[in-house]
Design an enzyme around this catalytic site. Structure first.
Site, short mmCIF file in Angstrom:
data_model
loop_
_atom_site.label_atom_id
_atom_site.label_comp_id
_atom_site.label_asym_id
_atom_site.label_seq_id
_atom_site.Cartn_x
_atom_site.Cartn_y
_atom_site.Cartn_z
N LYS A 208 0.84 -1.20 0.00
CA LYS A 208 0.00 0.00 0.00
C LYS A 208 0.87 1.25 0.00
O LYS A 208 0.68 2.17 -0.78
CB LYS A 208 -0.91 -0.04 1.23
N GLU A 214 10.61 -4.50 4.56
CA GLU A 214 10.71 -5.91 4.14
C GLU A 214 10.37 -6.07 2.67
O GLU A 214 11.10 -6.72 1.90
CB GLU A 214 9.76 -6.78 4.98
N GLY A 269 -4.94 -2.19 5.19
CA GLY A 269 -4.08 -3.28 4.74
C GLY A 269 -4.69 -4.66 4.99
O GLY A 269 -4.78 -5.50 4.08
N ARG A 270 -5.18 -4.88 6.22
CA ARG A 270 -5.68 -6.23 6.56
C ARG A 270 -7.07 -6.49 5.99
O ARG A 270 -7.60 -7.58 6.15
CB ARG A 270 -5.65 -6.41 8.08
N GLU A 354 -4.90 -7.11 15.20
CA GLU A 354 -4.43 -5.78 14.82
C GLU A 354 -5.57 -4.77 14.92
O GLU A 354 -5.35 -3.58 15.15
CB GLU A 354 -3.88 -5.83 13.39
N HIS A 385 -4.24 -33.71 17.87
CA HIS A 385 -3.11 -34.53 18.30
C HIS A 385 -2.01 -33.67 18.88
O HIS A 385 -0.87 -34.10 18.99
CB HIS A 385 -2.58 -35.35 17.11
N LYS A 513 7.62 -0.56 12.41
CA LYS A 513 8.26 -0.13 11.17
C LYS A 513 9.39 0.87 11.46
O LYS A 513 10.39 0.91 10.78
CB LYS A 513 7.24 0.48 10.20
#
Ligand code: G6Q
Length: 551
Positions: A208, A214, A269-270, A354, A385, A513
């Site tokens: 965005k 990263e 973003g999410r 978030e 399990h 960030k």
């Protein structure tokens, strides 16, 4: 604007507190015995979906009080405010309109007086045209060969949603191999690119802001990889595309603006998989399936506006507030009984934590109540399990959501019946538990003597009364997946409205960030690292020593 009501100041909250004292010891197995219509009264049946919330520690009165809490908190006003494009993300002065991206009606949606729908449709058409060309092999790489592999480079919201959906819809995938790189650890990029043919690989840079450390680091390395193999900088115009709101940064990076797919600051973003950020999804499954995904989400957008807290999302939200604030529950497990949904818990973890992981309310005050819970999970039956032991017999109360599909996309022998049997049996066992009398009977029948029985008995007792909610769909399709995601998105919205937090900012992420920058400077400069705390300084120096020793 968005209401700003402290839930703890309401009459309903006080009533819920008193009510909790009355019902906290109730056993769900007794509630079922006393009321033969409990399932009917605590479930929602729709055409392709059943929500069974009967195995929760609630009575009719609990639900009525939660509903009146929602009324006092003016939840419906908050829902309306979001859908009409009010700037409900007040700390960032932004509207929250992922719903506009999947608006299938002819109605306009306004942000600051401008109808955003023409732009939304234009980008969707741009994505569709590009996706068709790549899928049918018409869009060629730099050397004239068709694209075979797509690598989406993005992180957080620019990765988790599209990655989850591409995995979830693998059954509907076409010939393209669509991969994801998010971590700044070069291992991720290197391993995902291992064996790839640079002539037939397309990189999508999904960011965005187009400034995320990263993503930009991975994007630069991917660009270098392409140029090193193809020997010409011009290959970028054919084999790198950008999904972003930041046109000038895309241009500076060298990506052809004809291959930039824009979106807008009112897409969080999410919540962005419905936007250009979903290009990897569209490439993986084709434009028609992507549209079906949008349609499924649109159906839930309509429902939540009509039904408010009575919607599936509303019920999930109210239950979460009930457990988080009255039972003192801290974590919530999300357990999809479908292998295709193996990334769903990770996606939801970001979306929920978030959004509602906040401790300051909409009046700028620290909350005195609990807000978002810790979301975690793994697909069933694997979890059974592993960590289900703690859910069954540990000291913590952990409500669970089971997500299942009546029909398998891969019918093979009796696999699916076994999968579903496990899902339903877990819900039953978590609710019923196993009391001393039953355990004793079993141990006697196994031939143990009374000393052995007394020693083993406490370990074999299950207290039960652990809440589970089951979402059962007919079949995993792009449409039902769209519904599922939107149901949880709106659960998060409604829970945030009830809890009086701003669900659509993320200052904690922004801090992350910023934080790495001075540390990176110190690592790169190899200078005196005086301005850092002793522990961080120690770690940097140790890293430098280890590196020096081995070089
Ligand atoms: C999501 C968050 C965060 C964001 C990433 C990537 O809501 O804001 O996860 O999506 O930090 O940001 P960019 O898309 O700007 O690279």
């Amino acid at each position: 604007m968005i209401p700003k009501i402290d839930p703890t100041s309401t009459l309903s909250w006080k009533r819920l507190k008193a009510h909790f004292e009355d019902v906290k010891a109730l056993q769900m197995r007794d509630l079922f015995e006393e009321d033969s219509s409990r399932f009917e009264r605590f479930s929602v049946q729709r055409e392709n979906l059943l929500l069974d919330f009967s195995k929760n520690r609630v009575t009719e009165e609990t639900m009525a009080l939660l509903r009146s809490l929602a009324q006092e908190c003016e939840v419906e006003e908050g829902i309306k405010a979001m859908f009409v494009g009010a700037a409900i993300n007040e700390t960032e002065h932004r509207a929250v309109l992922h719903s506009a991206l999947r608006n299938r009606s002819a109605s306009p949606v306004y942000v600051d007086g401008e109808n955003v729908m023409p732009a939304v449709q234009e980008v969707l058409a741009q994505m569709q045209a590009f996706a068709y060309r790549v899928i049918c092999g018409e869009h060629k790489g730099f050397t004239g060969r068709p694209i075979e592999t797509v690598v989406n480079i993005g992180i957080g919201g620019s990765d988790l949603g599209p990655y989850m959906v591409v995995e979830a819809l693998k059954h509907y995938a076409n010939r393209l191999d669509v991969r994801f790189v998010s971590n700044v650890d070069a291992t991720h990029l290197v391993e995902q690119c291992k064996g790839l043919d640079p002539e037939t690989t397309l990189f999508i840079i999904a960011s965005k802001t187009f400034t995320t450390q990263e993503t930009m680091t991975n994007a630069r390395s991917a660009r270098a990889w392409l140029i090193a193999h193809l020997g010409d900088e011009d290959c970028i115009s054919k084999q790198m595309v950008a999904l972003s709101t930041n046109r000038s940064a895309v241009e500076d990076f060298g990506i052809d603006l004809a291959h930039m797919f824009p979106f807008w600051d009112w897409v969080g973003g999410r919540y962005s998989l419905w936007s250009a950020i979903g290009l990897s999804i569209m490439l993986a499954v084709g434009p028609d399936h992507f549209e079906a995904l949008l349609e499924g989400a649109y159906e839930e957008d309509e429902r939540v506006q009509e039904e408010g807290v009575e919607s599936v999302s509303g019920i999930l939200a109210m239950l979460s507030v009930w457990y988080g604030n009255f039972f003192g529950v801290e974590t919530h497990a999300v357990l999809p009984y479908d292998q295709y949904l193996h990334r769903f818990p990770a996606f939801l973890q970001q979306a929920d934590m978030e959004s509602n992981g906040k401790a300051v309310d909409r009046n700028g005050k620290r909350t005195t109540h609990e807000t978002g819970s810790i979301i975690w999970g793994e697909p069933g039956t694997n979890g059974q399990h592993a960590f289900y032991q703690l859910i069954h017999q540990g000291t913590k109360l952990i409500p669970c959501d089971f997500i299942a599909f009546a029909q398998s996309l891969n019918p093979t022998g009796d696999h699916h019946h076994k999968l579903m049997a496990n899902c339903f049996a877990q819900g039953m066992a978590l609710m019923q538990g196993k009391d001393e009398v039953t355990v004793r009977k079993e141990l006697v029948a196994s031939g143990m003597d009374s000393v052995q029985i007394d020693a083993l008995l406490p370990y074999k007792v299950f207290k039960g009364n652990i809440p589970t909610t089951t979402l059962l769909f007919d079949r995993l399709t792009p449409r039902s997946l769209g519904q599922l995601i939107a149901i949880y998105e709106h659960k998060i919205l409604i829970e945030g409205l009830l809890l009086n937090v701003y669900s659509f900012d993320q200052w904690g992420v922004e801090l992350g960030k910023e934080l790495a920058k001075p540390v990176l400077k110190n690592i790169l400069d190899r200078t005196e690292v005086d301005d850092l705390d002793a522990s961080t300084r120690g770690l940097i120096l140790a890293m430098q020593n280890f590196t020096n020793r081995s070089s």
